[in-house]
Structure formats: C-alpha cells, structure tokens
Scaffold this motif. Structure first.
Motif, short mmCIF file in Angstrom:
data_model
loop_
_atom_site.label_atom_id
_atom_site.label_comp_id
_atom_site.label_asym_id
_atom_site.label_seq_id
_atom_site.Cartn_x
_atom_site.Cartn_y
_atom_site.Cartn_z
N ALA A 60 0.84 -1.21 0.00
CA ALA A 60 0.00 0.00 0.00
C ALA A 60 0.88 1.26 0.00
CB ALA A 60 -0.93 0.01 1.21
N GLU A 61 1.96 1.23 0.78
CA GLU A 61 2.87 2.39 0.82
C GLU A 61 3.59 2.56 -0.51
OE1 GLU A 61 4.23 2.61 5.49
OE2 GLU A 61 5.02 0.96 4.26
N GLN A 62 4.00 1.45 -1.10
CA GLN A 62 4.67 1.52 -2.40
C GLN A 62 3.71 2.05 -3.46
OE1 GLN A 62 6.08 -2.50 -2.85
NE2 GLN A 62 8.03 -2.07 -1.84
N THR A 63 2.46 1.58 -3.42
CA THR A 63 1.46 2.04 -4.38
C THR A 63 1.22 3.54 -4.23
OG1 THR A 63 0.40 -0.13 -4.36
CG2 THR A 63 -0.92 1.71 -5.19
N GLN A 64 1.18 4.02 -2.98
CA GLN A 64 0.99 5.45 -2.74
C GLN A 64 2.17 6.26 -3.28
OE1 GLN A 64 -1.74 7.10 -1.64
NE2 GLN A 64 -0.56 8.91 -2.20
N LEU A 65 3.39 5.77 -3.08
CA LEU A 65 4.58 6.44 -3.62
C LEU A 65 4.52 6.51 -5.15
CD1 LEU A 65 7.50 4.98 -1.44
CD2 LEU A 65 6.82 7.38 -1.60
N LEU A 66 4.15 5.39 -5.74
CA LEU A 66 4.06 5.33 -7.20
C LEU A 66 2.99 6.28 -7.73
CD1 LEU A 66 5.10 4.00 -9.79
CD2 LEU A 66 3.27 2.33 -9.52
N THR A 67 1.86 6.30 -7.07
CA THR A 67 0.76 7.18 -7.48
C THR A 67 1.20 8.64 -7.40
OG1 THR A 67 -0.85 5.56 -6.77
CG2 THR A 67 -1.64 7.83 -7.03
N THR A 68 1.94 8.99 -6.36
CA THR A 68 2.45 10.35 -6.21
C THR A 68 3.42 10.68 -7.34
OG1 THR A 68 2.20 10.21 -3.82
CG2 THR A 68 3.66 11.93 -4.66
N LEU A 69 4.29 9.73 -7.67
CA LEU A 69 5.25 9.95 -8.77
C LEU A 69 4.51 10.11 -10.09
CD1 LEU A 69 8.17 9.92 -10.00
CD2 LEU A 69 7.89 7.44 -10.21
N ALA A 70 3.53 9.26 -10.35
CA ALA A 70 2.87 9.20 -11.65
C ALA A 70 1.83 10.30 -11.86
CB ALA A 70 2.20 7.84 -11.82
N GLN A 71 1.34 10.89 -10.80
CA GLN A 71 0.19 11.80 -10.86
C GLN A 71 0.29 12.91 -11.90
OE1 GLN A 71 -0.74 13.47 -7.07
NE2 GLN A 71 -2.86 13.83 -7.61
N PRO A 72 1.43 13.60 -12.04
CA PRO A 72 1.42 14.72 -13.00
C PRO A 72 1.52 14.31 -14.47
CG PRO A 72 3.54 14.59 -11.87
CD PRO A 72 2.66 13.55 -11.26
N PHE A 73 1.65 13.04 -14.75
CA PHE A 73 1.91 12.59 -16.11
C PHE A 73 0.64 12.16 -16.83
CE2 PHE A 73 5.95 11.58 -13.80
CZ PHE A 73 6.67 12.65 -14.33
N SER A 74 0.79 11.95 -18.14
CA SER A 74 -0.32 11.52 -18.98
C SER A 74 -0.79 10.13 -18.56
CB SER A 74 0.12 11.49 -20.45
OG SER A 74 1.08 10.46 -20.63
N GLN A 75 -1.97 9.76 -19.05
CA GLN A 75 -2.53 8.45 -18.72
C GLN A 75 -1.63 7.32 -19.21
OE1 GLN A 75 -5.36 8.31 -16.74
NE2 GLN A 75 -4.65 6.21 -16.49
N ILE A 76 -1.01 7.50 -20.37
CA ILE A 76 -0.12 6.46 -20.90
C ILE A 76 1.03 6.20 -19.94
CG2 ILE A 76 1.59 5.95 -22.72
CD1 ILE A 76 -0.31 7.33 -24.71
#
Length: 185
Positions: A60-76
């Motif tokens: 869950a913590e890793q998923t949250q970190l990844l979501t934070t990293l990915a958030q500003p980028f395009s859907q692809i």
C-alpha cells in the motif's frame, strides 16, 4: 521450465512496447518528455527504486509512492508505471527508460556522443566533434557530452553508437612503445 529474462532483455521489451504504443497513440514526444522527467527524479533520488522493492515497505505504501510519482503525467505514462510496478519490474525502470530514449533518439536521427579528453572541451569543440561524426557516419543531429581524463595527455576518445574512436596521445604512445619493444628482423 521457462527461461528467466535478464534485466536488459526486460528493459528492451518494456521500452519497445511503450514506444510502439505511444507512437500508435500519437503521444511519442509527450511520453519521451515525461520519461526524461522521471529519469531526472530517479537520478536525484537514487533510493526510490530500492524503497519500491523493499519487503519492509508495504504494498500500500509503495502504491501510494508510485501514485504520487505518476500523478502529474499523462494516462499512458501513469498506466505504464503501474504496469511496471504490478509486474515487479521497478528495479528495471532505469533500463527501460534508457532503452526508450535510445529508440527515440534513433527514430529522430539524434546521435549521443561521449567524448573523453585530457582537458574540458569548449562548446565549439563539442559541436565540431558532433559535426565530424555526423559527416563520417549518419544522423541528423548530435549531442556531445564530455568527461575529462588527464591521463590521456592530449587528444580525444569518441564513443557513440557502439563505436570507439581513440585519438588520444596516451594510446599513440602505447602503440609506439609496443612497436619499439618488437625485435628487429
């Protein structure tokens, strides 16, 4: 029993798939720019990939970190990052990005050149090396990076596209030394 893929094969497969999909979606330039930002983030935070693979950090913590990293980028790019995470390939992300960058550069005719010299090269000298390389080989544009190695004494070693052109004084002296060491016939 299926053969396990090495990191480089994984990097190539994932990068090629992302490259082709981005191209199909007419989002290749956007994906490239986003991956270059991620590359900078990974260089600035080298522990990120380690944290993403630690058993002591919860999923869950890793998923949250990844979501934070990915958030500003395009859907692809977001989907791609989550796919890499879901398949346990986060430690390969830097290789995947490097291969994607290589594919992008090849498609756009950009040649990445690394020049090693005894002293720092000026911008003009780097441009001359790039132009000389493009005239001798191929490509539309060249980007030359420079590393200083005082042991070269003088000259330059140029590396690009798997080629190595060694014009250093050190190598010339070693070659002369080897010739002088040979017995006379």
């Amino acid at each position: 029993m299926p053969m396990k893929l090495n990191k480089f094969s994984v990097g190539k497969r994932y990068a090629k798939a992302l490259f082709e999909y981005s191209e199909e979606q007419a989002r290749l330039d956007t994906t490239y720019q986003e991956l270059m930002v991620i590359k900078q983030v990974l260089q600035a935070s080298p522990d990120f990939l380690t944290v993403m693979s630690l058993a002591s950090v919860s999923n869950a913590e890793q998923t949250q970190l990844l979501t934070t990293l990915a958030q500003p980028f395009s859907q692809i790019t977001q989907d791609f990052l989550h796919l890499v995470f879901d398949y346990g390939r986060m430690n390969d992300l830097d290789l995947i990005i490097a291969e994607f960058e290589r594919l992008y550069d090849a498609t756009h005719g950009r040649v990445l050149i690394h020049a090693v010299s005894a002293t720092a090269l000026s911008q003009e000298q780097r441009q001359q090396i790039g132009q000389a390389y493009l005239q001798r080989f191929n490509g539309k544009s060249a980007q030359v990076t420079n590393t200083v190695d005082p042991d070269l004494i003088g000259g330059v070693i140029v590396e690009a596209e798997g080629r190595r052109i060694d014009g250093s004084i050190r190598t010339k002296l070693q070659q002369m030394r080897a010739l002088l060491a040979q017995p006379l016939r």
